[in-house]
Design a protein around this motif. Sequence first.
Motif, PDB file in Angstrom:
ATOM      1  N   ARG A 198       0.871  -1.294   0.182  1.00  0.00           N
ATOM      2  CA  ARG A 198       0.118  -0.118   0.126  1.00  0.00           C
ATOM      3  C   ARG A 198       0.810   1.255   0.043  1.00  0.00           C
ATOM      4  O   ARG A 198       0.580   2.315  -0.725  1.00  0.00           O
ATOM      5  CB  ARG A 198      -0.913   0.077   1.117  1.00  0.00           C
ATOM      6  N   GLN A 199       2.217   1.316   0.526  1.00  0.00           N
ATOM      7  CA  GLN A 199       2.782   2.273   0.856  1.00  0.00           C
ATOM      8  C   GLN A 199       3.545   2.436  -0.662  1.00  0.00           C
ATOM      9  O   GLN A 199       3.504   3.588  -1.122  1.00  0.00           O
ATOM     10  CB  GLN A 199       4.121   2.113   1.659  1.00  0.00           C
ATOM     11  N   GLN A 200       3.829   1.600  -1.374  1.00  0.00           N
ATOM     12  CA  GLN A 200       4.425   1.644  -2.523  1.00  0.00           C
ATOM     13  C   GLN A 200       3.328   2.030  -3.480  1.00  0.00           C
ATOM     14  O   GLN A 200       4.032   2.991  -4.466  1.00  0.00           O
ATOM     15  CB  GLN A 200       4.958  -0.005  -3.044  1.00  0.00           C
ATOM     16  N   ALA A 201       2.101   1.522  -3.539  1.00  0.00           N
ATOM     17  CA  ALA A 201       1.024   2.020  -4.329  1.00  0.00           C
ATOM     18  C   ALA A 201       0.958   3.631  -4.154  1.00  0.00           C
ATOM     19  O   ALA A 201       0.715   4.407  -5.130  1.00  0.00           O
ATOM     20  CB  ALA A 201      -0.216   1.206  -4.045  1.00  0.00           C
ATOM     21  N   GLN A 247       3.780   5.584  -5.809  1.00  0.00           N
ATOM     22  CA  GLN A 247       3.494   5.337  -7.244  1.00  0.00           C
ATOM     23  C   GLN A 247       2.563   6.503  -7.763  1.00  0.00           C
ATOM     24  O   GLN A 247       2.735   7.155  -8.606  1.00  0.00           O
ATOM     25  CB  GLN A 247       3.204   3.995  -7.821  1.00  0.00           C
ATOM     26  N   ASN A 248       1.382   6.402  -7.074  1.00  0.00           N
ATOM     27  CA  ASN A 248       0.011   7.336  -7.298  1.00  0.00           C
ATOM     28  C   ASN A 248       0.540   8.917  -7.239  1.00  0.00           C
ATOM     29  O   ASN A 248       0.308   9.668  -7.938  1.00  0.00           O
ATOM     30  CB  ASN A 248      -0.861   6.835  -6.674  1.00  0.00           C
ATOM     31  N   ASP A 249       1.243   9.159  -6.222  1.00  0.00           N
ATOM     32  CA  ASP A 249       1.967  10.291  -5.766  1.00  0.00           C
ATOM     33  C   ASP A 249       2.810  10.978  -6.913  1.00  0.00           C
ATOM     34  O   ASP A 249       2.694  12.146  -7.467  1.00  0.00           O
ATOM     35  CB  ASP A 249       2.662  10.546  -4.620  1.00  0.00           C
ATOM     36  N   LYS A 252       9.815   5.560  -9.836  1.00  0.00           N
ATOM     37  CA  LYS A 252       8.747   5.074  -9.095  1.00  0.00           C
ATOM     38  C   LYS A 252       7.348   4.734  -9.938  1.00  0.00           C
ATOM     39  O   LYS A 252       6.519   3.919  -9.658  1.00  0.00           O
ATOM     40  CB  LYS A 252       8.042   5.918  -8.125  1.00  0.00           C
ATOM     41  N   VAL A 253       7.409   5.396 -11.068  1.00  0.00           N
ATOM     42  CA  VAL A 253       6.346   5.087 -11.955  1.00  0.00           C
ATOM     43  C   VAL A 253       6.762   4.380 -13.547  1.00  0.00           C
ATOM     44  O   VAL A 253       5.998   4.186 -14.398  1.00  0.00           O
ATOM     45  CB  VAL A 253       5.494   6.227 -12.351  1.00  0.00           C
ATOM     46  N   MET A 254       8.222   4.482 -13.588  1.00  0.00           N
ATOM     47  CA  MET A 254       8.926   4.012 -14.729  1.00  0.00           C
ATOM     48  C   MET A 254       8.429   4.301 -15.922  1.00  0.00           C
ATOM     49  O   MET A 254       7.964   3.680 -16.896  1.00  0.00           O
ATOM     50  CB  MET A 254       8.933   2.294 -14.805  1.00  0.00           C
TER      51      MET A 254
END
Length: 211
Positions: A126-129, A132-134, A201-203
């Motif tokens: 959830r932290q990674q997601a 990524q969203n941020d 983080k979003v590649m």
Amino acid sequence: MDQSVVFLVDDEEDVRTTLSRALTKRGFKVVAFESARHFLDQYHKEQQGCLVLDYGLPEINGLELQSYMNETEITLPVIFISGHGGIPETVQAMKAGAIDFLEKPFRQNDLVACIQAAFERDQQMRQQASEQNDAKERFERLTSREKEVAVFMMEHPSNTASKEIGRALDISPRTVDHHRARILEKLEIGSVIELVELSQKVMPTKSEFPS
């Protein structure tokens, strides 16, 4: 992890009752369901925790539910419990991302250890997601030209002089300076190194850059 919940799915009422009581005494919040369908009808993706899942469920079995969850991006970690599963089922479950496959009867301490590991994985995912969203939201603030400049800077981190960027994109160095300042401001960063770290983080690539 105070908001984490153990979602228990087992078609045997005595199993649901026994495990719910035992885990509640251990300090866990438990919500039990008699079928995969009932679980899917009630669960929302924002709910944190893990799924303790019986393999031998009627209608939709445990592996089918796990497969559906993966297809629909329900990332809740899964712990299988079963008195019927064999090696092929165990291998399939683990390849699909299960925390563990416990054969009934199992020790409560083993299940508790799996739940704790599942809670940690859930928090990490959830932290990674969230990160990524941020990052994606920040990149979406850029104009098309700013994205071009940002992509060049990411692909050539050691060659980010305004003259070089301007020559590559056929714009003036002064315009590059303006775009660079806006990029750093919009992305809330202070250097090319931070730009590269944020992009990882979003590649994004040239063809997949957030738009």
